[in-house]
Design an enzyme around this catalytic site. Structure first.
Site, short mmCIF file in Angstrom:
data_model
loop_
_atom_site.label_atom_id
_atom_site.label_comp_id
_atom_site.label_asym_id
_atom_site.label_seq_id
_atom_site.Cartn_x
_atom_site.Cartn_y
_atom_site.Cartn_z
N ARG A 183 -35.77 -7.94 35.99
CA ARG A 183 -34.91 -9.01 35.11
C ARG A 183 -35.29 -10.32 35.50
NH1 ARG A 183 -34.29 -4.91 34.52
NH2 ARG A 183 -32.17 -3.09 35.04
N GLU A 238 -33.58 -14.48 26.90
CA GLU A 238 -34.46 -14.16 25.93
C GLU A 238 -33.15 -13.80 25.00
OE1 GLU A 238 -35.08 -9.60 26.63
OE2 GLU A 238 -36.29 -9.95 28.82
N HIS A 254 -41.02 -8.78 25.77
CA HIS A 254 -39.94 -7.19 26.55
C HIS A 254 -40.35 -5.75 25.73
CE1 HIS A 254 -36.07 -6.45 28.39
NE2 HIS A 254 -36.62 -5.73 28.35
#
Length: 318
Positions: free
Chosen positions: A237, A266, A284
């Site tokens: 995370r 993000e 990601h």
């Protein structure tokens, strides 16, 4: 009978969208850009199900918006820290996720980052593409081998176990820090404190859950505990790492390198990180295989099918 109306906040793999369209009145976000809070709140009033991704912040105001119609939030992803579960429970709205299907793909990306950071491949590719490579030479971009090195896993769920398997194939030793020692972790490999693991690991790979309890688990003090030639990898995370502190540590040589696939804000990435040659930064990609992304979508569909048939969803988290 009228089909339940569902909203997909981003575009999903074609096979999944086709399956959903056969059973539901599907609204697709054709722009494939993040929806703002007002649009998400409106969707809660206009649809029977909201299907968000990790890029969406499903806040209390969104969930408990006046006139809400949605009865289930079918999250596309295993993590659900971006959804206010307390508000969902208060509003009587079910929330599901997609566990178990991301393990191998995410573990592969963790190993990719470990290899890229230790072998400096990102630096090498940038040099070559910029036309700055002058040819092979004995001391050029020297990295380090993984054989015999110690991998410290922070958190020991399915993905961490899969990373351990891959790392052992490269000849690495594995140590673990988690809330309690799992049966398959030898006592000698278990570190009850994070600090003791950080002090001896050559590579630290983060797999802890997100949330307030683990926010900035890796901060300036933790980075100071690491070896100066150590590498930090995060596929867990984004909130686990204080990105400003990491950038400062990389610039100062407190640690050797880092590889990140997830970020605090993000799609915003700490500007100081982007300028550092010893930071490997991926957008990601942890679950980004067609097989995995389809499996994630099919899990959402399975949960929706169960819910609208009056059964308990398979992967309910609230």
């Amino acid at each position: 009978m009228t089909k339940p109306r569902i909203l997909l906040t981003r575009r999903w793999p074609e096979a999944v969208e086709a399956r959903l369209a056969a059973s539901y009145d599907v609204t697709r976000n054709e722009s494939d850009m993040p929806m703002n809070a007002a649009a998400l709140a409106a969707a809660m009033c206009e649809h029977d199900a909201l299907c968000p991704t990790v890029t969406d912040r499903i806040t209390r105001d969104v969930i408990l918006t006046e006139g809400r119609r949605a009865r289930i939030i079918g999250n596309y992803g295993a993590g659900f820290e971006h959804i206010d579960l307390d508000a969902a429970r208060e509003g009587g709205i079910a929330v599901t996720n997609t566990p178990d299907v991301l393990t191998d793909a995410t573990a592969d990306i963790a190993m990719t980052l470990i290899l890229m950071a230790t072998r400096r491949t990102g630096e090498g590719e940038r040099e070559l593409r910029a036309g700055e490579w002058t040819g092979w030479r004995p001391t050029h971009l020297l990295g380090c081998s993984l054989r015999g090195k110690m991998l410290g896993l922070v958190g020991y769920g399915r993905i961490a176990r899969a990373v351990a398997e891959r790392a052992k194939a490269f000849g690495m030793q594995v140590i673990v820090h988690s809330r309690s020692r799992a049966e398959d972790v030898p006592e000698a490999a278990y570190h009850p404190t994070l600090d003791s693991l950080l002090r001896i690991a050559d590579v630290v790979s983060l797999h802890a859950p997100g949330g307030a309890a683990t926010r900035h688990l890796i901060d300036a003090a933790a980075l100071q505990s690491m070896k100066p030639d150590a590498v930090l990898v995060n596929t867990g995370r984004g909130s686990l790492v204080d990105e400003a502190a990491l950038a400062a540590a990389l610039k100062a040589g407190t640690i050797a390198a880092a590889g990140l696939d997830v970020y605090e804000r993000e799609p915003v990435v700490e500007a100081a990180l982007a300028d550092l040659p010893n930071a490997v930064l991926l957008p990601h990609l942890g679950s980004a295989t067609l097989e995995t992304r389809e499996a994630m979508g099919m899990k959402v569909a399975d949960n929706l099918d169960a819910f609208f048939a009056g059964r308990e969803p398979f992967d309910r988290v609230a």
